[in-house]
Design an enzyme around this catalytic site. Structure first.
Site, PDB file in Angstrom:
ATOM      1  N   LYS A 138      -4.448   9.429  49.689  1.00  0.00           N
ATOM      2  CA  LYS A 138      -5.730   8.749  49.888  1.00  0.00           C
ATOM      3  C   LYS A 138      -6.769   9.220  48.869  1.00  0.00           C
ATOM      4  O   LYS A 138      -7.488   8.403  48.280  1.00  0.00           O
ATOM      5  CB  LYS A 138      -6.233   8.973  51.322  1.00  0.00           C
ATOM      6  CG  LYS A 138      -5.333   8.344  52.375  1.00  0.00           C
ATOM      7  CD  LYS A 138      -5.900   8.481  53.772  1.00  0.00           C
ATOM      8  CE  LYS A 138      -5.898   9.898  54.269  1.00  0.00           C
ATOM      9  NZ  LYS A 138      -4.513  10.413  54.469  1.00  0.00           N
ATOM     10  N   THR A 139      -6.869  10.515  48.649  1.00  0.00           N
ATOM     11  CA  THR A 139      -7.823  11.030  47.665  1.00  0.00           C
ATOM     12  C   THR A 139      -7.461  10.559  46.264  1.00  0.00           C
ATOM     13  O   THR A 139      -8.340  10.171  45.472  1.00  0.00           O
ATOM     14  CB  THR A 139      -7.855  12.569  47.706  1.00  0.00           C
ATOM     15  OG1 THR A 139      -8.215  12.998  49.013  1.00  0.00           O
ATOM     16  CG2 THR A 139      -8.851  13.117  46.701  1.00  0.00           C
TER      17      THR A 139
ATOM     18  N   ASP B  27     -14.112  11.800  52.558  1.00  0.00           N
ATOM     19  CA  ASP B  27     -12.853  12.158  53.202  1.00  0.00           C
ATOM     20  C   ASP B  27     -13.103  12.473  54.677  1.00  0.00           C
ATOM     21  O   ASP B  27     -14.195  12.937  55.045  1.00  0.00           O
ATOM     22  CB  ASP B  27     -12.244  13.375  52.493  1.00  0.00           C
ATOM     23  CG  ASP B  27     -10.772  13.563  52.822  1.00  0.00           C
ATOM     24  OD1 ASP B  27     -10.169  12.642  53.401  1.00  0.00           O
ATOM     25  OD2 ASP B  27     -10.231  14.628  52.483  1.00  0.00           O
TER      26      ASP B  27
ATOM     27  N   THR C 217      -7.572  10.049  58.766  1.00  0.00           N
ATOM     28  CA  THR C 217      -6.253  10.226  59.354  1.00  0.00           C
ATOM     29  C   THR C 217      -6.222   9.708  60.785  1.00  0.00           C
ATOM     30  O   THR C 217      -5.147   9.648  61.393  1.00  0.00           O
ATOM     31  CB  THR C 217      -5.858  11.715  59.356  1.00  0.00           C
ATOM     32  OG1 THR C 217      -6.882  12.471  60.031  1.00  0.00           O
ATOM     33  CG2 THR C 217      -5.714  12.234  57.939  1.00  0.00           C
TER      34      THR C 217
ATOM     35  N   ARG D 276       2.555  15.134  49.115  1.00  0.00           N
ATOM     36  CA  ARG D 276       1.894  16.441  49.005  1.00  0.00           C
ATOM     37  C   ARG D 276       2.864  17.567  49.323  1.00  0.00           C
ATOM     38  O   ARG D 276       2.888  18.600  48.638  1.00  0.00           O
ATOM     39  CB  ARG D 276       0.688  16.508  49.951  1.00  0.00           C
ATOM     40  CG  ARG D 276      -0.048  17.852  49.901  1.00  0.00           C
ATOM     41  CD  ARG D 276      -1.164  17.888  50.914  1.00  0.00           C
ATOM     42  NE  ARG D 276      -2.198  16.908  50.605  1.00  0.00           N
ATOM     43  CZ  ARG D 276      -3.116  16.510  51.480  1.00  0.00           C
ATOM     44  NH1 ARG D 276      -3.114  16.991  52.707  1.00  0.00           N
ATOM     45  NH2 ARG D 276      -4.028  15.625  51.120  1.00  0.00           N
TER      46      ARG D 276
END
Length: 332
Positions: A67-68, A112, A161, A220
């Site tokens: 997402k980032t 975020d 999330t 990740r």
């Protein structure tokens, strides 16, 4: 002496550069999420043709799926500057007002964990997203007055999330909502291959597959495991070469088993099976047994165990499935 301590060494600069290189710089480089990439590409191309800021974007999905990185790509491909913040850092309407009033025209604002913003800030954001203005309250009581403040047009990219915690008025103001999905093994192999080339780690197909298989469908985690393989190879490898046995030894050293379960995952499964005979058992009781907070078990452990079919959630509590018994080498 102080300068020597706080100033980054040249090697630190190299590591920071590598960190940045691991993130894709464009949608074309981004691996996986094919549908979301196509939707974002259309949104950005349309905004470019009309010479306007792209619509507000909400990126929803589990942690570690990019997402980032996608927010950075939105700014990069739009040719706009990027401002980054987080929901927990915006606990007052004044915090948000200061942030929004400092934006330049067309800037991309990334927040975020946007669902963790204060409610007063969320309500201020409604008007900012729709009309590019905010109302500042001056004074208190009967003498309080509202002063409108015009904002430069901007694009908000929110990441969450837990999209269900966002109030409907906020969710409805996003022009596009992207739901990111877990990666399959072949996509993760591509992620590992790209990251390995950046880190200078030579891996063959079987070694990439081994790392991807233990990465829980999350890029990740794949990159983190790749770093541990690199470290193990530097310390124990022969001439820097990587072997399948070395990959397995490195991941076993960090308690990551053949399907990606770590120490906490296995502790939860063992408690569920051995202490509570497979359940059902309440979340709080299960968390106390393994020495963790209920939120940690619910948000970190449960999603993967449920997704691979090792745990079930029932109205009476958590239960272990036959697959969990089989993985532990036990009969149901």
């Amino acid at each position: 002496m102080v300068e020597d301590i706080v100033s980054p060494e040249p090697q630190d600069d190299v590591e920071l550069a590598v960190e940045g290189a691991l993130r894709p710089q464009s949608l074309a480089e981004f691996v996986g999420q094919h549908k979301v990439r196509g939707q974002l590409q259309l949104l950005l191309d349309a905004a470019r043709l009309q010479d306007r800021a792209p619509d507000h974007i909400l990126l929803a999905g589990p942690p570690g799926l990019g997402k980032t990185t996608l927010a950075m790509i939105v700014a990069h491909e739009s040719g706009r500057p990027l401002r980054m913040s987080s929901g927990p850092a915006i606990q007052h309407a004044g915090d948000l007002a200061a942030l929004l009033s400092s934006l330049t025209p067309g800037e991309v604002l990334f927040i975020d964990e946007i669902h963790r913003m204060a409610r007063s800030a969320e309500e201020m954001l409604y008007l900012a997203m729709e009309d590019f203005r905010i109302d500042i309250m001056v004074g208190k009581g009967a003498g309080a007055t509202s002063i409108p403040l015009e904002l430069a047009p901007f694009t908000l990219v929110g990441a969450t999330t837990r999209s269900g915690l966002l109030p409907n008025p906020l969710r409805d103001r996003f022009g596009f909502t992207a739901h990111l999905e877990y990666y399959d093994a072949s996509e993760l192999e591509h992620v590992v291959d790209r990251s390995a080339s950046v880190l200078g780690v030579g891996l063959d197909a079987t070694q990439r597959a081994e790392i991807a298989r233990r990465s829980r469908g999350t890029p990740r985690i794949a990159n983190r495991l790749l770093r541990r393989v690199r470290d193990w190879t530097l310390v124990n490898g022969s001439g820097g070469s990587v072997s399948l046995e070395g990959v397995q030894a490195a991941l076993d050293l960090y308690d990551v088993d053949a399907i990606g379960l770590d120490r906490l995952d296995r502790a939860v499964l063992h408690a569920l099976v051995h202490r509570f005979q497979g359940g059902p058992v309440g979340l709080s009781t299960l968390a106390v047994t393994v020495g963790e907070e209920p939120d940690t078990v619910e948000s970190v452990v449960e999603p993967y165990l449920v997704r691979i079919g090792f745990m079930g959630r029932t109205p009476r509590g958590r239960i272990a499935t036959p697959d969990a018994y089989a993985h532990l080498g036990l009969a149901t």
